[in-house]
Design an enzyme around this catalytic site. Sequence first.
Site, PDB file in Angstrom:
ATOM      1  N   CYS A  97       1.159 -12.878   0.532  1.00  0.00           N
ATOM      2  CA  CYS A  97       2.390 -13.156   1.285  1.00  0.00           C
ATOM      3  C   CYS A  97       2.433 -14.629   1.635  1.00  0.00           C
ATOM      4  O   CYS A  97       3.454 -15.144   2.055  1.00  0.00           O
ATOM      5  CB  CYS A  97       2.465 -12.294   2.534  1.00  0.00           C
ATOM      6  SG  CYS A  97       1.282 -12.797   3.773  1.00  0.00           S
ATOM      7  N   GLU A 140      -3.206   2.923  -1.547  1.00  0.00           N
ATOM      8  CA  GLU A 140      -3.760   3.858  -2.533  1.00  0.00           C
ATOM      9  C   GLU A 140      -4.187   3.138  -3.810  1.00  0.00           C
ATOM     10  O   GLU A 140      -4.913   3.700  -4.624  1.00  0.00           O
ATOM     11  CB  GLU A 140      -2.741   4.977  -2.844  1.00  0.00           C
ATOM     12  CG  GLU A 140      -1.428   4.533  -3.471  1.00  0.00           C
ATOM     13  CD  GLU A 140      -0.393   4.088  -2.438  1.00  0.00           C
ATOM     14  OE1 GLU A 140      -0.770   3.446  -1.434  1.00  0.00           O
ATOM     15  OE2 GLU A 140       0.806   4.373  -2.665  1.00  0.00           O
ATOM     16  N   LYS A 159      -4.488   3.826   7.181  1.00  0.00           N
ATOM     17  CA  LYS A 159      -4.173   4.293   5.819  1.00  0.00           C
ATOM     18  C   LYS A 159      -4.252   3.094   4.868  1.00  0.00           C
ATOM     19  O   LYS A 159      -3.391   2.232   4.858  1.00  0.00           O
ATOM     20  CB  LYS A 159      -2.780   4.906   5.730  1.00  0.00           C
ATOM     21  CG  LYS A 159      -2.619   5.610   4.373  1.00  0.00           C
ATOM     22  CD  LYS A 159      -1.216   5.630   3.845  1.00  0.00           C
ATOM     23  CE  LYS A 159      -0.757   4.422   3.102  1.00  0.00           C
ATOM     24  NZ  LYS A 159      -1.349   4.187   1.770  1.00  0.00           N
TER      25      LYS A 159
HETATM   26  P1  NAD Z   1       4.063  -1.812  -0.320  1.00  0.00           P
HETATM   27  O1  NAD Z   1       5.138  -1.967   0.687  1.00  0.00           O
HETATM   28  O2  NAD Z   1       4.410  -1.233  -1.640  1.00  0.00           O
HETATM   29  O3  NAD Z   1       2.894  -0.872   0.266  1.00  0.00           O
HETATM   30  C1  NAD Z   1       2.332  -1.112   1.535  1.00  0.00           C
HETATM   31  C2  NAD Z   1       1.911   0.216   2.136  1.00  0.00           C
HETATM   32  O4  NAD Z   1       3.067   1.035   2.338  1.00  0.00           O
HETATM   33  C3  NAD Z   1       0.958   0.996   1.246  1.00  0.00           C
HETATM   34  O5  NAD Z   1      -0.067   1.539   2.048  1.00  0.00           O
HETATM   35  C4  NAD Z   1       1.842   2.073   0.615  1.00  0.00           C
HETATM   36  O6  NAD Z   1       1.144   3.282   0.420  1.00  0.00           O
HETATM   37  C5  NAD Z   1       2.950   2.272   1.631  1.00  0.00           C
HETATM   38  N1  NAD Z   1       4.268   2.516   1.026  1.00  0.00           N
HETATM   39  C6  NAD Z   1       4.789   1.900  -0.051  1.00  0.00           C
HETATM   40  N2  NAD Z   1       6.044   2.352  -0.298  1.00  0.00           N
HETATM   41  C7  NAD Z   1       6.309   3.266   0.651  1.00  0.00           C
HETATM   42  C8  NAD Z   1       7.442   4.087   0.940  1.00  0.00           C
HETATM   43  N3  NAD Z   1       8.551   4.028   0.209  1.00  0.00           N
HETATM   44  N4  NAD Z   1       7.370   4.926   1.997  1.00  0.00           N
HETATM   45  C9  NAD Z   1       6.270   4.978   2.758  1.00  0.00           C
HETATM   46  N5  NAD Z   1       5.167   4.221   2.531  1.00  0.00           N
HETATM   47  C10 NAD Z   1       5.179   3.379   1.490  1.00  0.00           C
HETATM   48  O7  NAD Z   1       3.342  -3.231  -0.493  1.00  0.00           O
HETATM   49  P2  NAD Z   1       2.217  -3.622  -1.530  1.00  0.00           P
HETATM   50  O8  NAD Z   1       2.827  -3.681  -2.886  1.00  0.00           O
HETATM   51  O9  NAD Z   1       1.009  -2.791  -1.332  1.00  0.00           O
HETATM   52  O10 NAD Z   1       1.864  -5.098  -1.016  1.00  0.00           O
HETATM   53  C11 NAD Z   1       2.551  -6.239  -1.437  1.00  0.00           C
HETATM   54  C12 NAD Z   1       3.608  -6.643  -0.440  1.00  0.00           C
HETATM   55  O11 NAD Z   1       3.016  -6.845   0.855  1.00  0.00           O
HETATM   56  C13 NAD Z   1       4.272  -7.953  -0.782  1.00  0.00           C
HETATM   57  O12 NAD Z   1       5.642  -7.842  -0.557  1.00  0.00           O
HETATM   58  C14 NAD Z   1       3.639  -8.941   0.190  1.00  0.00           C
HETATM   59  O13 NAD Z   1       4.435 -10.081   0.479  1.00  0.00           O
HETATM   60  C15 NAD Z   1       3.458  -8.081   1.395  1.00  0.00           C
HETATM   61  N6  NAD Z   1       2.458  -8.622   2.299  1.00  0.00           N
HETATM   62  C16 NAD Z   1       2.889  -9.191   3.457  1.00  0.00           C
HETATM   63  C17 NAD Z   1       1.988  -9.773   4.329  1.00  0.00           C
HETATM   64  C18 NAD Z   1       2.470 -10.437   5.598  1.00  0.00           C
HETATM   65  O14 NAD Z   1       1.638 -10.835   6.405  1.00  0.00           O
HETATM   66  N7  NAD Z   1       3.767 -10.579   5.812  1.00  0.00           N
HETATM   67  C19 NAD Z   1       0.616  -9.733   4.033  1.00  0.00           C
HETATM   68  C20 NAD Z   1       0.202  -9.107   2.854  1.00  0.00           C
HETATM   69  C21 NAD Z   1       1.139  -8.561   1.991  1.00  0.00           C
END
Ligand code: NAD
Length: 484
Positions: A283, A178, A175
């Site tokens: 990240c 979006e 997935k």
């Molecule tokens: P996000 O958590 O908002 O979204 C990630 C995924 O989860 C998406 O596919 C989204 O559709 C889904 N999602 C979001 N909220 C949800 C919910 N409440 N319930 C179910 N699914 C949900 O993250 P983002 O804004 O897309 O990405 C940025 C974040 O990712 C930052 O915090 C960054 O540090 C982190 N990140 C971490 C790493 C790592 O290796 N630790 C790598 C890249 C990004």
Amino acid sequence: MSLPQMKNYVNGEWVESDATTFGDVWNPALGEKIATVPYGTRGDVDRAVQAAKEAYWEWRTTPPLTRARYLFRLKDAFEENFEEIARVLTTEQGKCIDEARGEVRRMIENVEHATGVTTLMCGYTLEDIAKDIDCYGHKQPMGVFAGIVPYNFPGMVAWWFLPYAIVTGNTYLVKPSEQVPMTQTRIFEILDDVGLPEGVVNMVHGSRDVVNAILDHPDIEGVSFVGATPTAKYIYERCGATGKRVQALGGAKNIVAVTPDANLDAAMPSLTTSFFGCSGQRCLSGSILAPVGDVADELLEKFSASAANMKVGSGLDEQTAMGPVVSAAHKERVLGYIEKGIEEGADLIMDGRNFTVPEYPNGFFVGPTIFDNVKPDMAIASEEIFGPVVSVVRCKDLDEVIELVNTRNYANASCLYTGSGATAREFKYRVKPSMVGINIGIAAPMSFFPFGGAGNSMFGDTKGHGQEIFNFFTDTKVVIQRWL
Ligand code: NAD
């Protein structure tokens, strides 16, 4: 003119989602809508899982080297389409084209590493564990796995997992975020040409409903997640409740420390990109700059000059050093943190608010922003901002900087610039974050090393890629045998 609409990829075919709600995909440099994405349903997930389940048995009995040969073909196909993938990525995510190229390169490196399956998936054997008894353990695939990924690396992150999942004999469902579904869609179009058996990999677009359907699905064995910490925690707990394997990588608040004996001029390029690369949306972005002892003034003078020299603009322009942030909403969030830093009493020495790029008046730009004299308990030193905002926390000595690192809410990565081997050893030995850079910025482990943090930056115990990922996607079956 109607915008292109993303489709799901299920059982080797492009299919319409059941969705009744849709989101917009933006070009963040232009501030224009460029596509729509369906917010998929449980039915969409069900069909993809069913396809993956049906493909599983034949795929798992396919010899590992034959499975790897699909990856060799995939690697070639990605190389042929390298530049195009990078351009789609920059168009929807905003990062500079060179960073997008770096991301595609890292994606391909995971495909390359996964082809080592014939050694990396081997088990172990010991004869005579007792009189006439031999024992062996071999790694078996488990079934259907799924990956849920974030917006900041639209191409690579899914591929920290996918190639390893399938090369070990599992089948897979992705997935994408979006916010940036076009890159993975283009990648799957290329994958479609490689001729993997139907159902081995599948993609469903969507938002929370798709995620929840994955987490609850009884036929999914395990989930790899990368995203923000609150989501990672939610995923981890919900997978635990349904007994799934889970690795959930979360957010970060990374510290870059600099000692007085560091070579500041040599450090400046990697130091600057650590903070402002991908507009701080990594990240592995630097978030706190921690000068140690009396280096602060000279460091800030050089760092501010380097930040001010960056060309900010569209990521597709080869000269651009920093692009926009991903969306109007995220821009507002980052600006909110700048306001908060001012309210908290930090000194705003470079102000990225009201930043405009004349050629791109509607783009979601935030200029490089630096706060000096930030205190460790301020929100801008504690919470993940995920934008081009630097909090400078001056530390008197190495103990104080290690304390600062180890008391953050996150423990993803950290970095030290120093001229002393002993200081470097002390730092890397005592800091909690699992990824450490020495004189190199916040650097990302390559595909053959594990990727992931500690504390609130990661839930679960198997990290992304590296050798361990072969354990995540397999169960070690131990056979103890005696033939009389
Ligand atoms: P996000 O958590 O908002 O979204 C990630 C995924 O989860 C998406 O596919 C989204 O559709 C889904 N999602 C979001 N909220 C949800 C919910 N409440 N319930 C179910 N699914 C949900 O993250 P983002 O804004 O897309 O990405 C940025 C974040 O990712 C930052 O915090 C960054 O540090 C982190 N990140 C971490 C790493 C790592 O290796 N630790 C790598 C890249 C990004």
